[in-house]
Scaffold this motif. Structure first.
Motif, mmCIF file in Angstrom:
data_model
loop_
_atom_site.group_PDB
_atom_site.id
_atom_site.type_symbol
_atom_site.label_atom_id
_atom_site.label_comp_id
_atom_site.label_asym_id
_atom_site.label_seq_id
_atom_site.Cartn_x
_atom_site.Cartn_y
_atom_site.Cartn_z
ATOM 1 N N GLY A 1 0.788 -1.219 0.000
ATOM 2 C CA GLY A 1 0.000 0.000 0.000
ATOM 3 C C GLY A 1 0.820 1.267 0.000
ATOM 4 O O GLY A 1 0.331 2.330 0.396
ATOM 5 N N ALA A 2 2.077 1.187 -0.466
ATOM 6 C CA ALA A 2 2.967 2.351 -0.442
ATOM 7 C C ALA A 2 3.018 3.077 -1.779
ATOM 8 O O ALA A 2 3.791 4.026 -1.922
ATOM 9 N N VAL A 3 2.239 2.641 -2.762
ATOM 10 C CA VAL A 3 2.223 3.273 -4.084
ATOM 11 C C VAL A 3 0.885 3.974 -4.256
ATOM 12 O O VAL A 3 -0.173 3.338 -4.155
ATOM 13 N N ALA A 4 0.927 5.282 -4.519
ATOM 14 C CA ALA A 4 -0.290 6.092 -4.524
ATOM 15 C C ALA A 4 -0.855 6.352 -5.907
ATOM 16 O O ALA A 4 -1.950 6.880 -6.024
ATOM 17 N N SER A 5 -0.143 5.999 -6.969
ATOM 18 C CA SER A 5 -0.593 6.355 -8.307
ATOM 19 C C SER A 5 -0.317 5.213 -9.282
ATOM 20 O O SER A 5 0.701 4.520 -9.189
ATOM 21 N N ALA A 6 -1.251 5.051 -10.244
ATOM 22 C CA ALA A 6 -1.053 4.045 -11.284
ATOM 23 C C ALA A 6 0.075 4.426 -12.229
ATOM 24 O O ALA A 6 0.595 3.585 -12.963
ATOM 25 N N TRP A 7 0.493 5.709 -12.218
ATOM 26 C CA TRP A 7 1.614 6.161 -13.047
ATOM 27 C C TRP A 7 2.932 5.563 -12.585
ATOM 28 O O TRP A 7 3.956 5.747 -13.232
ATOM 29 N N ALA A 8 2.909 4.826 -11.474
ATOM 30 C CA ALA A 8 4.140 4.232 -10.943
ATOM 31 C C ALA A 8 4.789 3.283 -11.943
ATOM 32 O O ALA A 8 5.997 3.062 -11.892
ATOM 33 N N VAL A 9 4.006 2.740 -12.876
ATOM 34 C CA VAL A 9 4.583 1.828 -13.867
ATOM 35 C C VAL A 9 5.623 2.540 -14.734
ATOM 36 O O VAL A 9 6.530 1.896 -15.285
ATOM 37 N N LEU A 10 5.521 3.875 -14.836
ATOM 38 C CA LEU A 10 6.493 4.632 -15.633
ATOM 39 C C LEU A 10 7.862 4.692 -14.978
ATOM 40 O O LEU A 10 8.822 5.144 -15.605
ATOM 41 N N THR A 11 7.958 4.254 -13.721
ATOM 42 C CA THR A 11 9.258 4.263 -13.062
ATOM 43 C C THR A 11 10.194 3.221 -13.670
ATOM 44 O O THR A 11 11.415 3.376 -13.582
ATOM 45 N N LEU A 12 9.658 2.181 -14.290
ATOM 46 C CA LEU A 12 10.518 1.120 -14.827
ATOM 47 C C LEU A 12 11.398 1.603 -15.968
ATOM 48 O O LEU A 12 12.605 1.331 -15.979
ATOM 49 N N PRO A 13 10.875 2.348 -16.980
ATOM 50 C CA PRO A 13 11.807 2.897 -17.975
ATOM 51 C C PRO A 13 12.769 3.919 -17.383
ATOM 52 O O PRO A 13 13.899 4.051 -17.860
ATOM 53 N N VAL A 14 12.345 4.623 -16.323
ATOM 54 C CA VAL A 14 13.246 5.585 -15.682
ATOM 55 C C VAL A 14 14.421 4.862 -15.033
ATOM 56 O O VAL A 14 15.584 5.252 -15.212
ATOM 57 N N VAL A 15 14.140 3.785 -14.288
ATOM 58 C CA VAL A 15 15.244 3.071 -13.626
ATOM 59 C C VAL A 15 16.119 2.357 -14.649
ATOM 60 O O VAL A 15 17.313 2.161 -14.410
ATOM 61 N N ALA A 16 15.532 1.969 -15.788
ATOM 62 C CA ALA A 16 16.355 1.371 -16.852
ATOM 63 C C ALA A 16 17.355 2.392 -17.381
ATOM 64 O O ALA A 16 18.538 2.081 -17.588
ATOM 65 N N LEU A 17 16.889 3.633 -17.595
ATOM 66 C CA LEU A 17 17.794 4.681 -18.064
ATOM 67 C C LEU A 17 18.827 5.017 -17.003
ATOM 68 O O LEU A 17 20.004 5.246 -17.312
#
Length: 248
Positions: free
Chosen positions: A125-141
């Motif tokens: 329950g620590a993720v507040a937004s469905a946009w969190a999936v966009l973090t995966l391309p960010v961490v890849a970069l």
């Protein structure tokens, strides 16, 4: 792709050894800092509960630490101890193929560890937004931005002591002061600008914006271009150092 397949074959036999460092340890950190320390931060950070505020930073720092770990001793060992790069260079492979295949494996490790971490924190329950999936391309970069120059560094040093120094004087301070555990704005001016110069801060800001559903402190294109510049510069350095070691 052949070099990537080589590293994946080896990882298939050793993946259990990396579960603690790349998955369980960050999860325990979330529980310790987010729930433990966060229980004493009554007002949260900028009105956001501390657990939700710290998780994006821990996600980015997990990707960074996995990428650095896979880009230091493994690269050094392939030059100095196992001579795997020498064997690959004797095959019909170019230096760029060797670097790209190993970097692709590092990206695989960083993204899979981050995805598992994201899944667990979502269940907590620590993720507040469905946009969190966009973090995966960010961490890849981010992983590419830190792994590529580290490849060049590991290929240039003559002793593994230099790798320990990299962790002690670069990785640990970056993790502590790049906005993962507390806002960078609370640092003195000089340290604040050093934090802004690190790739980790840019990834943390993007991940925090995505996971909280809020705009980042800096522009999104600016963040992405800065991380891309580190990745491109690191790639050029890595290929140059590898070619100097492998091509007589």
């Amino acid at each position: 792709m052949t070099v990537l397949a080589y590293h994946l074959t080896g990882y298939r036999r050793t993946w259990r050894a990396g579960v603690f460092s790349s998955f369980l340890l960050p999860t325990l950190t979330v529980l310790g800092f987010g729930l433990g320390v966060g229980g004493y931060v009554d007002q949260g950070v900028n009105g956001v509960p501390y657990l939700e505020w710290i998780v994006p930073g821990l996600l980015a720092s997990t990707a960074l630490q996995v990428a650095i770990a896979e880009s230091t001793f493994p690269v050094f060992a392939n030059f100095q101890w196992t001579r795997s790069y020498t064997a690959q260079n004797a095959a019909p492979l170019r230096v760029g193929d060797i670097v790209a295949g190993h970097l692709a494996f590092v990206l695989f490790r960083a993204v899979t560890a981050s995805a598992a971490f994201l899944l667990v924190t979502t269940l907590l329950g620590a993720v507040a937004s469905a946009w969190a999936v966009l973090t995966l391309p960010v961490v890849a970069l981010l992983a590419l931005a830190v792994a590529a120059p580290t490849f060049g560094y590991a290929a240039a040093v003559s002793s593994d002591s230099w790798l320990a120094m990299l962790f002690r004087f670069a990785v640990i301070p970056t993790t502590l002061f790049a906005g993962v555990f507390f806002p960078v704005e609370s640092l003195p001016g000089g340290l604040r600008h050093l934090a802004y110069a690190t790739p980790l801060w840019h990834a943390v800001d993007l991940c925090r914006a995505a996971m909280l559903g809020a705009p980042p402190q800096w522009s999104v294109p600016g963040h992405l271009l800065y991380l891309a510049a580190w990745a491109v510069g690191g790639w050029a350095l890595a290929v140059r150092r590898f070619r100097r070691r492998l091509v007589v």
